[in-house]
Design an enzyme around this catalytic site. Structure first.
Site, PDB file in Angstrom:
ATOM      1  N   GLU A  21      22.541  -7.132   5.291  1.00  0.00           N
ATOM      2  CA  GLU A  21      21.689  -8.316   5.154  1.00  0.00           C
ATOM      3  C   GLU A  21      21.206  -8.550   3.728  1.00  0.00           C
ATOM      4  OE1 GLU A  21      19.135  -8.728   8.561  1.00  0.00           O
ATOM      5  OE2 GLU A  21      17.905 -10.209   7.543  1.00  0.00           O
ATOM      6  N   GLU A  56      18.826 -18.129  20.693  1.00  0.00           N
ATOM      7  CA  GLU A  56      19.684 -17.401  19.738  1.00  0.00           C
ATOM      8  C   GLU A  56      21.134 -17.882  19.853  1.00  0.00           C
ATOM      9  OE1 GLU A  56      18.469 -15.530  17.453  1.00  0.00           O
ATOM     10  OE2 GLU A  56      16.597 -14.714  18.244  1.00  0.00           O
ATOM     11  N   LYS A  78      21.634  -2.560  14.028  1.00  0.00           N
ATOM     12  CA  LYS A  78      20.206  -2.307  13.771  1.00  0.00           C
ATOM     13  C   LYS A  78      19.597  -1.558  14.949  1.00  0.00           C
ATOM     14  CE  LYS A  78      19.216  -6.349  10.883  1.00  0.00           C
ATOM     15  NZ  LYS A  78      18.484  -7.631  10.813  1.00  0.00           N
ATOM     16  N   HIS A 125       9.018 -17.058  13.969  1.00  0.00           N
ATOM     17  CA  HIS A 125       8.257 -15.805  13.986  1.00  0.00           C
ATOM     18  C   HIS A 125       6.763 -16.065  13.872  1.00  0.00           C
ATOM     19  CE1 HIS A 125      11.623 -12.773  12.835  1.00  0.00           C
ATOM     20  NE2 HIS A 125      11.341 -12.718  14.119  1.00  0.00           N
ATOM     21  N   HIS A 171      10.386 -14.343  22.626  1.00  0.00           N
ATOM     22  CA  HIS A 171      10.959 -14.572  21.291  1.00  0.00           C
ATOM     23  C   HIS A 171      11.755 -15.885  21.248  1.00  0.00           C
ATOM     24  CE1 HIS A 171      12.676 -13.550  17.411  1.00  0.00           C
ATOM     25  NE2 HIS A 171      13.903 -13.675  17.899  1.00  0.00           N
ATOM     26  N   HIS A 222      13.905 -18.814  12.256  1.00  0.00           N
ATOM     27  CA  HIS A 222      13.065 -17.621  12.414  1.00  0.00           C
ATOM     28  C   HIS A 222      11.836 -17.583  11.504  1.00  0.00           C
ATOM     29  CE1 HIS A 222      16.138 -16.208  15.091  1.00  0.00           C
ATOM     30  NE2 HIS A 222      15.507 -15.064  15.295  1.00  0.00           N
ATOM     31  N   ASN A 232      18.969 -16.021  10.188  1.00  0.00           N
ATOM     32  CA  ASN A 232      17.513 -16.238  10.244  1.00  0.00           C
ATOM     33  C   ASN A 232      17.132 -17.697  10.484  1.00  0.00           C
ATOM     34  OD1 ASN A 232      17.006 -13.544   9.785  1.00  0.00           O
ATOM     35  ND2 ASN A 232      16.919 -13.771   7.560  1.00  0.00           N
ATOM     36  N   ARG A 288      20.375  15.206  14.317  1.00  0.00           N
ATOM     37  CA  ARG A 288      21.081  14.403  13.295  1.00  0.00           C
ATOM     38  C   ARG A 288      22.126  13.463  13.887  1.00  0.00           C
ATOM     39  NH1 ARG A 288      20.827  19.015   9.962  1.00  0.00           N
ATOM     40  NH2 ARG A 288      19.028  18.828   8.571  1.00  0.00           N
ATOM     41  N   LYS A 308      28.185 -14.177  15.355  1.00  0.00           N
ATOM     42  CA  LYS A 308      27.336 -13.149  14.732  1.00  0.00           C
ATOM     43  C   LYS A 308      28.207 -12.150  13.962  1.00  0.00           C
ATOM     44  CE  LYS A 308      23.627  -9.901  15.097  1.00  0.00           C
ATOM     45  NZ  LYS A 308      22.565  -9.253  15.822  1.00  0.00           N
ATOM     46  N   ARG A 353      24.296 -12.651   5.709  1.00  0.00           N
ATOM     47  CA  ARG A 353      23.772 -12.321   7.045  1.00  0.00           C
ATOM     48  C   ARG A 353      22.421 -12.991   7.280  1.00  0.00           C
ATOM     49  NH1 ARG A 353      23.347  -6.345  10.095  1.00  0.00           N
ATOM     50  NH2 ARG A 353      22.363  -7.169  11.964  1.00  0.00           N
TER      51      ARG A 353
HETATM   52  N1  LIG Z   1      19.217  -4.717  17.196  1.00  0.00           N
HETATM   53  C1  LIG Z   1      19.301  -6.025  17.062  1.00  0.00           C
HETATM   54  O1  LIG Z   1      20.116  -6.548  16.317  1.00  0.00           O
HETATM   55  C2  LIG Z   1      18.391  -6.887  17.893  1.00  0.00           C
HETATM   56  C3  LIG Z   1      18.664  -8.257  18.022  1.00  0.00           C
HETATM   57  C4  LIG Z   1      17.833  -9.017  18.835  1.00  0.00           C
HETATM   58  C5  LIG Z   1      16.754  -8.436  19.469  1.00  0.00           C
HETATM   59  N2  LIG Z   1      16.517  -7.100  19.295  1.00  0.00           N
HETATM   60  C6  LIG Z   1      15.380  -6.465  19.959  1.00  0.00           C
HETATM   61  O2  LIG Z   1      15.552  -6.597  21.350  1.00  0.00           O
HETATM   62  C7  LIG Z   1      14.276  -6.614  21.983  1.00  0.00           C
HETATM   63  C8  LIG Z   1      14.242  -7.744  22.963  1.00  0.00           C
HETATM   64  O3  LIG Z   1      15.309  -7.573  23.867  1.00  0.00           O
HETATM   65  P1  LIG Z   1      15.263  -8.134  25.347  1.00  0.00           P
HETATM   66  O4  LIG Z   1      14.909  -9.561  25.334  1.00  0.00           O
HETATM   67  O5  LIG Z   1      16.505  -7.706  25.987  1.00  0.00           O
HETATM   68  O6  LIG Z   1      13.967  -7.408  25.939  1.00  0.00           O
HETATM   69  P2  LIG Z   1      13.733  -6.181  26.935  1.00  0.00           P
HETATM   70  O7  LIG Z   1      14.645  -5.075  26.651  1.00  0.00           O
HETATM   71  O8  LIG Z   1      12.284  -5.916  26.880  1.00  0.00           O
HETATM   72  O9  LIG Z   1      14.112  -6.819  28.357  1.00  0.00           O
HETATM   73  C9  LIG Z   1      13.330  -7.873  28.868  1.00  0.00           C
HETATM   74  C10 LIG Z   1      12.833  -7.546  30.276  1.00  0.00           C
HETATM   75  O10 LIG Z   1      13.904  -7.627  31.200  1.00  0.00           O
HETATM   76  C11 LIG Z   1      14.002  -6.416  31.963  1.00  0.00           C
HETATM   77  N3  LIG Z   1      15.410  -6.276  32.272  1.00  0.00           N
HETATM   78  C12 LIG Z   1      16.413  -5.918  31.451  1.00  0.00           C
HETATM   79  N4  LIG Z   1      17.586  -6.059  32.058  1.00  0.00           N
HETATM   80  C13 LIG Z   1      17.334  -6.482  33.310  1.00  0.00           C
HETATM   81  C14 LIG Z   1      18.171  -6.838  34.404  1.00  0.00           C
HETATM   82  N5  LIG Z   1      19.488  -6.825  34.301  1.00  0.00           N
HETATM   83  N6  LIG Z   1      17.573  -7.228  35.555  1.00  0.00           N
HETATM   84  C15 LIG Z   1      16.211  -7.305  35.630  1.00  0.00           C
HETATM   85  N7  LIG Z   1      15.383  -7.017  34.614  1.00  0.00           N
HETATM   86  C16 LIG Z   1      15.945  -6.611  33.463  1.00  0.00           C
HETATM   87  C17 LIG Z   1      13.408  -5.358  31.066  1.00  0.00           C
HETATM   88  O11 LIG Z   1      12.965  -4.255  31.798  1.00  0.00           O
HETATM   89  C18 LIG Z   1      12.266  -6.131  30.415  1.00  0.00           C
HETATM   90  O12 LIG Z   1      11.175  -6.179  31.280  1.00  0.00           O
HETATM   91  C19 LIG Z   1      13.259  -6.728  20.876  1.00  0.00           C
HETATM   92  O13 LIG Z   1      12.630  -5.484  20.688  1.00  0.00           O
HETATM   93  C20 LIG Z   1      14.068  -7.108  19.654  1.00  0.00           C
HETATM   94  O14 LIG Z   1      13.498  -6.609  18.455  1.00  0.00           O
HETATM   95  C21 LIG Z   1      17.317  -6.327  18.534  1.00  0.00           C
HETATM   96 ZN   LIG Z   2      15.744 -13.704  16.886  1.00  0.00          ZN
END
Ligand SMILES: NC(=O)c1ccc[n+]([C@@H]2O[C@H](COP(=O)([O-])OP(=O)(O)OC[C@H]3O[C@@H](n4cnc5c(N)ncnc54)[C@H](O)[C@@H]3O)[C@@H](O)[C@H]2O)c1
Ligand SMILES: [Zn+2]
Length: 368
Positions: free
Chosen positions: A238, A190, A148, A253, A268, A249, A246, A126, A228, A242
Protein backbone atom coordinates in the site's frame (compact mmCIF):
# COMPACT_ATOMS: atom_id res chain seq x y z
CA UNK A 1 -23.83 -19.43 -13.56
CA UNK A 2 -24.77 -21.28 -10.41
CA UNK A 3 -21.81 -23.38 -9.50
CA UNK A 4 -18.82 -21.91 -11.25
CA UNK A 5 -15.54 -23.09 -9.93
CA UNK A 6 -12.73 -20.64 -10.21
CA UNK A 7 -9.11 -20.51 -9.14
CA UNK A 8 -7.55 -17.12 -8.66
CA UNK A 9 -3.80 -17.30 -8.33
CA UNK A 10 -2.20 -14.81 -5.95
CA UNK A 11 1.52 -14.00 -6.30
CA UNK A 12 3.72 -14.59 -3.23
CA UNK A 13 4.63 -10.96 -2.30
CA UNK A 14 5.57 -11.65 1.31
CA UNK A 15 8.88 -13.33 2.18
CA UNK A 16 7.87 -16.43 4.08
CA UNK A 17 5.10 -17.82 1.87
CA UNK A 18 5.40 -20.38 -0.88
CA UNK A 19 7.44 -19.14 -3.83
CA UNK A 20 4.52 -19.80 -6.15
CA UNK A 21 1.97 -17.85 -4.07
CA UNK A 22 -1.39 -19.28 -3.15
CA UNK A 23 -4.81 -19.95 -4.63
CA UNK A 24 -8.23 -18.58 -3.84
CA UNK A 25 -10.66 -21.41 -4.58
CA UNK A 26 -14.15 -20.15 -5.32
CA UNK A 27 -16.79 -22.83 -5.68
CA UNK A 28 -17.95 -25.96 -3.88
CA UNK A 29 -15.71 -26.53 -0.85
CA UNK A 30 -15.76 -30.32 -1.06
CA UNK A 31 -14.01 -30.22 -4.46
CA UNK A 32 -11.56 -27.47 -3.65
CA UNK A 33 -10.59 -28.93 -0.27
CA UNK A 34 -9.85 -32.35 -1.75
CA UNK A 35 -7.83 -30.74 -4.51
CA UNK A 36 -5.77 -28.57 -2.17
CA UNK A 37 -5.35 -30.91 0.77
CA UNK A 38 -4.41 -33.84 -1.46
CA UNK A 39 -1.11 -35.20 -0.26
CA UNK A 40 -0.34 -32.47 2.30
CA UNK A 41 0.69 -33.80 5.67
CA UNK A 42 0.08 -31.85 8.86
CA UNK A 43 0.85 -32.90 12.42
CA UNK A 44 -2.55 -31.62 13.52
CA UNK A 45 -5.41 -29.32 12.60
CA UNK A 46 -6.64 -26.36 14.65
CA UNK A 47 -9.94 -24.79 13.64
CA UNK A 48 -10.71 -21.27 14.89
CA UNK A 49 -14.35 -20.15 14.91
CA UNK A 50 -16.32 -17.49 16.70
CA UNK A 51 -19.48 -18.33 18.66
CA UNK A 52 -21.70 -17.93 15.59
CA UNK A 53 -19.60 -19.71 13.01
CA UNK A 54 -19.05 -22.59 15.44
CA UNK A 55 -22.77 -23.29 15.31
CA UNK A 56 -23.71 -22.06 11.79
CA UNK A 57 -20.65 -23.00 9.72
CA UNK A 58 -18.56 -25.68 11.45
CA UNK A 59 -20.99 -28.59 10.83
CA UNK A 60 -21.14 -27.71 7.11
CA UNK A 61 -17.38 -27.30 6.95
CA UNK A 62 -16.73 -30.71 8.54
CA UNK A 63 -19.23 -32.45 6.28
CA UNK A 64 -17.77 -30.91 3.14
CA UNK A 65 -14.12 -31.52 4.00
CA UNK A 66 -14.48 -34.85 5.77
CA UNK A 67 -12.15 -33.62 8.54
CA UNK A 68 -12.78 -35.64 11.69
CA UNK A 69 -9.71 -35.08 13.84
CA UNK A 70 -9.07 -31.50 14.92
CA UNK A 71 -8.85 -29.16 17.90
CA UNK A 72 -11.40 -26.37 18.11
CA UNK A 73 -10.82 -22.86 19.44
CA UNK A 74 -13.95 -20.73 19.81
CA UNK A 75 -13.58 -16.98 20.32
CA UNK A 76 -16.18 -14.39 21.29
CA UNK A 77 -17.77 -12.80 18.21
CA UNK A 78 -17.63 -9.16 17.13
CA UNK A 79 -15.14 -6.40 16.45
CA UNK A 80 -14.97 -5.57 20.18
CA UNK A 81 -13.26 -8.94 20.69
CA UNK A 82 -10.66 -8.52 17.95
CA UNK A 83 -8.09 -7.70 20.61
CA UNK A 84 -5.05 -8.83 22.54
CA UNK A 85 -7.15 -10.63 25.15
CA UNK A 86 -8.66 -12.91 22.49
CA UNK A 87 -5.18 -13.50 21.01
CA UNK A 88 -3.96 -14.51 24.43
CA UNK A 89 -6.82 -17.02 24.67
CA UNK A 90 -6.00 -18.38 21.19
CA UNK A 91 -2.24 -18.64 21.83
CA UNK A 92 -2.87 -20.31 25.20
CA UNK A 93 -5.19 -22.87 23.62
CA UNK A 94 -2.66 -23.45 20.82
CA UNK A 95 -0.07 -24.15 23.49
CA UNK A 96 -2.40 -26.50 25.40
CA UNK A 97 -3.23 -28.54 22.33
CA UNK A 98 0.48 -28.69 21.41
CA UNK A 99 0.14 -26.92 18.06
CA UNK A 100 3.54 -26.86 16.37
CA UNK A 101 5.14 -25.51 13.24
CA UNK A 102 3.83 -28.49 11.23
CA UNK A 103 0.20 -27.86 12.27
CA UNK A 104 -2.46 -26.29 10.10
CA UNK A 105 -4.75 -23.52 11.36
CA UNK A 106 -8.13 -23.11 9.65
CA UNK A 107 -9.84 -19.76 10.23
CA UNK A 108 -13.55 -20.34 9.74
CA UNK A 109 -15.40 -17.07 10.13
CA UNK A 110 -15.81 -13.47 9.07
CA UNK A 111 -13.10 -10.84 8.87
CA UNK A 112 -12.61 -10.82 12.64
CA UNK A 113 -11.73 -14.53 12.80
CA UNK A 114 -9.67 -14.27 9.60
CA UNK A 115 -7.63 -11.25 10.70
CA UNK A 116 -7.11 -12.41 14.29
CA UNK A 117 -6.78 -16.16 13.69
CA UNK A 118 -4.36 -15.48 10.85
CA UNK A 119 -2.35 -13.14 13.07
CA UNK A 120 -2.18 -15.73 15.87
CA UNK A 121 -1.10 -18.49 13.46
CA UNK A 122 1.44 -16.22 11.75
CA UNK A 123 3.09 -15.40 15.09
CA UNK A 124 2.72 -18.53 17.28
CA UNK A 125 6.13 -20.25 17.42
CA UNK A 126 7.14 -17.77 14.70
CA UNK A 127 4.36 -18.91 12.45
CA UNK A 128 2.67 -22.01 11.07
CA UNK A 129 0.47 -22.66 8.04
CA UNK A 130 -3.04 -21.28 7.96
CA UNK A 131 -5.91 -21.18 5.49
CA UNK A 132 -8.84 -18.78 5.36
CA UNK A 133 -12.43 -19.97 5.02
CA UNK A 134 -14.37 -16.68 4.99
CA UNK A 135 -18.01 -17.01 6.00
CA UNK A 136 -19.26 -13.45 5.52
CA UNK A 137 -19.66 -11.75 2.15
CA UNK A 138 -17.36 -8.94 3.30
CA UNK A 139 -14.61 -11.36 4.26
CA UNK A 140 -15.03 -13.24 0.98
CA UNK A 141 -14.69 -10.15 -1.22
CA UNK A 142 -12.31 -8.08 0.85
CA UNK A 143 -10.47 -9.72 3.75
CA UNK A 144 -9.57 -12.89 1.83
CA UNK A 145 -7.03 -11.16 -0.43
CA UNK A 146 -4.40 -8.67 0.64
CA UNK A 147 -2.37 -10.36 3.35
CA UNK A 148 -3.38 -7.97 6.13
CA UNK A 149 -3.70 -9.70 9.51
CA UNK A 150 -4.07 -8.17 12.93
CA UNK A 151 -6.11 -6.89 15.81
CA UNK A 152 -7.36 -3.61 17.22
CA UNK A 153 -5.13 -2.08 19.89
CA UNK A 154 -6.18 0.64 22.36
CA UNK A 155 -7.92 3.20 20.12
CA UNK A 156 -6.18 2.01 16.94
CA UNK A 157 -8.29 -0.15 14.62
CA UNK A 158 -6.04 -2.82 13.13
CA UNK A 159 -3.30 -1.18 15.20
CA UNK A 160 -1.11 -4.28 15.60
CA UNK A 161 -0.56 -6.82 12.85
CA UNK A 162 1.52 -8.26 10.07
CA UNK A 163 1.41 -8.80 6.32
CA UNK A 164 1.30 -12.54 5.68
CA UNK A 165 -0.39 -14.66 3.04
CA UNK A 166 -2.40 -17.78 3.84
CA UNK A 167 -1.70 -21.16 2.22
CA UNK A 168 -5.06 -20.98 0.47
CA UNK A 169 -8.48 -19.33 0.64
CA UNK A 170 -11.72 -21.29 0.21
CA UNK A 171 -14.81 -19.37 -0.81
CA UNK A 172 -18.14 -21.20 -0.80
CA UNK A 173 -21.41 -19.27 -0.80
CA UNK A 174 -23.09 -22.09 1.13
CA UNK A 175 -21.92 -20.39 4.34
CA UNK A 176 -23.73 -17.16 3.48
CA UNK A 177 -27.18 -18.75 3.87
CA UNK A 178 -27.16 -18.12 7.61
CA UNK A 179 -25.56 -14.68 7.43
CA UNK A 180 -27.90 -11.93 8.72
CA UNK A 181 -29.37 -9.92 5.82
CA UNK A 182 -27.90 -6.68 7.18
CA UNK A 183 -24.36 -8.14 7.04
CA UNK A 184 -24.95 -9.34 3.48
CA UNK A 185 -26.10 -5.90 2.37
CA UNK A 186 -23.25 -4.15 4.13
CA UNK A 187 -20.70 -5.97 1.95
CA UNK A 188 -22.31 -4.46 -1.16
CA UNK A 189 -20.55 -1.14 -0.44
CA UNK A 190 -17.07 -2.68 -0.82
CA UNK A 191 -18.20 -4.62 -3.89
CA UNK A 192 -19.59 -1.44 -5.41
CA UNK A 193 -16.31 0.34 -4.62
CA UNK A 194 -14.33 -2.45 -6.31
CA UNK A 195 -16.58 -2.12 -9.36
CA UNK A 196 -16.08 1.67 -9.47
CA UNK A 197 -12.29 1.35 -9.51
CA UNK A 198 -12.52 -1.75 -11.74
CA UNK A 199 -14.15 -0.75 -15.00
CA UNK A 200 -17.23 0.86 -16.53
CA UNK A 201 -18.60 -2.61 -17.31
CA UNK A 202 -18.16 -3.88 -13.75
CA UNK A 203 -19.75 -0.74 -12.38
CA UNK A 204 -22.73 -1.07 -14.75
CA UNK A 205 -23.22 -4.73 -13.73
CA UNK A 206 -23.11 -3.87 -10.03
CA UNK A 207 -25.69 -1.11 -10.55
CA UNK A 208 -28.18 -3.84 -11.51
CA UNK A 209 -27.42 -6.38 -8.80
CA UNK A 210 -28.84 -6.40 -5.29
CA UNK A 211 -26.95 -8.58 -2.80
CA UNK A 212 -28.66 -11.90 -2.28
CA UNK A 213 -27.64 -15.53 -2.07
CA UNK A 214 -28.61 -16.03 -5.71
CA UNK A 215 -27.25 -17.55 -8.90
CA UNK A 216 -25.12 -14.50 -9.64
CA UNK A 217 -23.48 -14.30 -6.24
CA UNK A 218 -20.37 -16.39 -6.83
CA UNK A 219 -19.53 -14.64 -10.10
CA UNK A 220 -20.07 -11.25 -8.40
CA UNK A 221 -17.67 -12.32 -5.64
CA UNK A 222 -14.94 -13.47 -8.02
CA UNK A 223 -15.33 -10.35 -10.18
CA UNK A 224 -14.88 -8.23 -7.07
CA UNK A 225 -11.89 -10.25 -5.88
CA UNK A 226 -10.17 -9.99 -9.23
CA UNK A 227 -10.32 -6.21 -9.04
CA UNK A 228 -8.86 -6.16 -5.53
CA UNK A 229 -6.16 -8.56 -6.70
CA UNK A 230 -5.08 -6.23 -9.53
CA UNK A 231 -4.39 -3.40 -7.08
CA UNK A 232 -2.87 -5.71 -4.47
CA UNK A 233 -0.51 -7.36 -6.97
CA UNK A 234 0.77 -3.99 -8.17
CA UNK A 235 1.39 -2.62 -4.69
CA UNK A 236 1.14 -5.21 -1.87
CA UNK A 237 2.36 -2.86 0.88
CA UNK A 238 0.00 0.00 0.00
CA UNK A 239 2.63 2.55 -0.96
CA UNK A 240 0.78 3.86 -4.01
CA UNK A 241 -1.89 2.32 -6.29
CA UNK A 242 -3.33 0.02 -3.59
CA UNK A 243 -4.59 3.26 -2.03
CA UNK A 244 -7.22 3.23 -4.81
CA UNK A 245 -9.09 0.78 -2.58
CA UNK A 246 -9.62 3.67 -0.14
CA UNK A 247 -12.31 5.26 -2.32
CA UNK A 248 -15.22 6.20 -0.05
CA UNK A 249 -13.18 5.52 3.07
CA UNK A 250 -11.99 8.99 4.15
CA UNK A 251 -15.51 10.29 4.76
CA UNK A 252 -16.84 6.76 5.36
CA UNK A 253 -14.46 6.09 8.26
CA UNK A 254 -15.31 9.44 9.85
CA UNK A 255 -19.03 8.63 9.60
CA UNK A 256 -18.44 5.16 11.08
CA UNK A 257 -16.41 6.59 14.00
CA UNK A 258 -18.94 9.35 14.63
CA UNK A 259 -21.87 6.95 15.05
CA UNK A 260 -19.71 4.71 17.23
CA UNK A 261 -18.85 7.69 19.46
CA UNK A 262 -22.58 8.53 19.70
CA UNK A 263 -23.25 5.02 20.98
CA UNK A 264 -25.16 4.14 17.77
CA UNK A 265 -22.71 1.88 15.92
CA UNK A 266 -23.41 1.19 12.26
CA UNK A 267 -21.84 -1.45 10.02
CA UNK A 268 -18.68 -0.57 8.10
CA UNK A 269 -20.38 -0.95 4.71
CA UNK A 270 -23.27 1.30 5.75
CA UNK A 271 -20.77 4.08 6.50
CA UNK A 272 -18.77 3.41 3.33
CA UNK A 273 -21.93 3.70 1.21
CA UNK A 274 -22.38 7.26 2.54
CA UNK A 275 -18.65 7.89 2.06
CA UNK A 276 -18.91 6.77 -1.56
CA UNK A 277 -21.78 9.15 -2.30
CA UNK A 278 -19.84 12.10 -0.82
CA UNK A 279 -16.55 11.16 -2.47
CA UNK A 280 -18.15 10.60 -5.88
CA UNK A 281 -19.59 14.11 -5.53
CA UNK A 282 -16.05 15.38 -4.79
CA UNK A 283 -14.84 13.38 -7.80
CA UNK A 284 -17.28 15.21 -10.09
CA UNK A 285 -15.88 18.56 -8.93
CA UNK A 286 -12.20 17.67 -8.50
CA UNK A 287 -11.62 15.05 -11.19
CA UNK A 288 -14.34 15.64 -13.76
CA UNK A 289 -16.23 12.39 -13.05
CA UNK A 290 -19.36 12.51 -15.26
CA UNK A 291 -22.32 13.46 -13.06
CA UNK A 292 -24.33 10.63 -14.65
CA UNK A 293 -22.01 8.14 -12.88
CA UNK A 294 -22.74 9.86 -9.57
CA UNK A 295 -26.50 9.84 -10.17
CA UNK A 296 -26.68 6.19 -11.22
CA UNK A 297 -24.45 5.17 -8.31
CA UNK A 298 -26.78 6.95 -5.89
CA UNK A 299 -29.74 5.04 -7.33
CA UNK A 300 -27.91 1.71 -6.96
CA UNK A 301 -26.78 2.43 -3.38
CA UNK A 302 -30.27 3.64 -2.43
CA UNK A 303 -31.60 0.27 -3.48
CA UNK A 304 -29.48 -1.37 -0.78
CA UNK A 305 -28.76 1.19 1.97
CA UNK A 306 -31.24 3.36 3.86
CA UNK A 307 -30.09 6.93 4.36
CA UNK A 308 -28.03 7.62 7.48
CA UNK A 309 -29.23 10.36 9.85
CA UNK A 310 -26.36 12.73 9.00
CA UNK A 311 -27.06 16.35 9.97
CA UNK A 312 -25.24 19.70 9.84
CA UNK A 313 -24.58 19.55 13.57
CA UNK A 314 -22.17 16.66 12.94
CA UNK A 315 -19.99 18.39 10.34
CA UNK A 316 -17.35 19.76 12.73
CA UNK A 317 -16.84 16.42 14.42
CA UNK A 318 -16.73 14.63 11.06
CA UNK A 319 -14.03 17.03 9.85
CA UNK A 320 -12.07 16.52 13.10
CA UNK A 321 -12.26 12.77 12.62
CA UNK A 322 -11.04 13.12 9.02
CA UNK A 323 -8.07 15.18 10.28
CA UNK A 324 -7.06 12.21 12.47
CA UNK A 325 -7.26 9.67 9.63
CA UNK A 326 -4.10 7.55 9.48
CA UNK A 327 -4.08 7.86 5.67
CA UNK A 328 -3.28 11.60 5.90
CA UNK A 329 0.12 12.97 4.97
CA UNK A 330 1.59 16.38 5.90
CA UNK A 331 -1.52 17.30 7.87
CA UNK A 332 -3.70 17.22 4.73
CA UNK A 333 -6.84 15.07 4.51
CA UNK A 334 -6.05 12.44 1.90
CA UNK A 335 -8.67 11.16 -0.55
CA UNK A 336 -8.85 8.62 -3.31
CA UNK A 337 -11.22 10.00 -5.94
CA UNK A 338 -12.38 8.83 -9.35
CA UNK A 339 -11.94 10.28 -12.82
CA UNK A 340 -14.14 7.63 -14.42
CA UNK A 341 -14.99 4.01 -13.58
CA UNK A 342 -11.73 2.08 -13.70
CA UNK A 343 -9.63 5.25 -13.28
CA UNK A 344 -9.10 6.18 -9.61
CA UNK A 345 -6.89 9.09 -8.58
CA UNK A 346 -4.96 8.66 -5.34
CA UNK A 347 -3.54 11.30 -2.98
CA UNK A 348 -6.09 14.03 -3.68
CA UNK A 349 -6.57 16.82 -1.17
CA UNK A 350 -9.78 18.78 -0.94
CA UNK A 351 -10.48 21.87 1.17
CA UNK A 352 -12.85 21.73 4.12
CA UNK A 353 -15.55 23.84 2.46
CA UNK A 354 -15.84 21.31 -0.34
CA UNK A 355 -15.97 18.41 2.10
CA UNK A 356 -18.86 20.17 3.85
CA UNK A 357 -20.56 20.65 0.46
CA UNK A 358 -20.28 16.91 -0.17
CA UNK A 359 -21.97 16.16 3.16
CA UNK A 360 -24.73 18.67 2.35
CA UNK A 361 -25.08 16.99 -1.04
CA UNK A 362 -25.60 13.65 0.74
CA UNK A 363 -28.30 15.10 2.99
CA UNK A 364 -30.10 16.76 0.07
CA UNK A 365 -29.79 14.02 -2.54
CA UNK A 366 -29.55 10.77 -0.63
CA UNK A 367 -31.22 11.33 2.69
CA UNK A 368 -34.30 12.98 1.15
N1 LIG B 1 -7.68 -8.16 6.20
C1 LIG B 1 -8.34 -7.37 5.38
O1 LIG B 1 -7.88 -7.05 4.29
C2 LIG B 1 -9.71 -6.90 5.78
C3 LIG B 1 -10.56 -6.34 4.81
C4 LIG B 1 -11.83 -5.95 5.21
C5 LIG B 1 -12.23 -6.10 6.52
N2 LIG B 1 -11.36 -6.63 7.43
C6 LIG B 1 -11.76 -6.80 8.82
O2 LIG B 1 -12.87 -7.67 8.86
C7 LIG B 1 -13.67 -7.36 10.00
C8 LIG B 1 -15.10 -7.30 9.57
O3 LIG B 1 -15.44 -8.53 8.97
P1 LIG B 1 -16.92 -9.09 8.96
O4 LIG B 1 -17.84 -8.07 8.45
O5 LIG B 1 -16.85 -10.40 8.31
O6 LIG B 1 -17.25 -9.18 10.52
P2 LIG B 1 -17.34 -10.37 11.58
O7 LIG B 1 -16.24 -11.32 11.41
O8 LIG B 1 -17.49 -9.71 12.89
O9 LIG B 1 -18.72 -11.08 11.18
C9 LIG B 1 -19.92 -10.37 11.31
C10 LIG B 1 -20.93 -11.16 12.15
O10 LIG B 1 -21.43 -12.26 11.41
C11 LIG B 1 -21.27 -13.48 12.15
N3 LIG B 1 -21.08 -14.51 11.14
C12 LIG B 1 -20.00 -14.75 10.38
N4 LIG B 1 -20.26 -15.67 9.47
C13 LIG B 1 -21.54 -16.06 9.66
C14 LIG B 1 -22.38 -16.98 8.98
N5 LIG B 1 -21.98 -17.63 7.91
N6 LIG B 1 -23.64 -17.14 9.46
C15 LIG B 1 -24.07 -16.41 10.53
N7 LIG B 1 -23.32 -15.51 11.17
C16 LIG B 1 -22.06 -15.34 10.74
C17 LIG B 1 -20.09 -13.22 13.06
O11 LIG B 1 -20.10 -14.06 14.16
C18 LIG B 1 -20.33 -11.76 13.43
O12 LIG B 1 -21.28 -11.67 14.44
C19 LIG B 1 -13.13 -6.07 10.56
O13 LIG B 1 -12.40 -6.33 11.73
C20 LIG B 1 -12.23 -5.53 9.47
O14 LIG B 1 -11.15 -4.77 9.99
C21 LIG B 1 -10.12 -7.04 7.08
ZN1 LIG C 1 -13.63 -0.93 3.91
Amino acid sequence: MADIFEHIKIAPHFGNTHPDGYTVYAGPLSDSWAKWHGSRQYSGIVIICDENTASCCLPIFLTKTGIDAFSLIVTKSGEQNKNLQSCQQIWTEMLNICADRKSLCINLGGGVVGDMGGFCAATFKRGFDFVQVPTTLLAQVDASVGGKLGIDFETLKNGVGVFQNPEAVFIDTVFLRTLPERELRSAYAEMFKHALIGSEQEWATMCHWVPAVDAQLLSRITASLRIKKVYFDKDPFERNVRKSLNLGHTIGHAVESHFLEMGQPILHGEAIAAGLVCELYLSVIDCGLPSEILEKSIQALKGVFSPLPISEGMFINLLNLMQQDKKNENGQINFTLLEKPGKPKINRTVDSALIISSLKFYIKNYAN
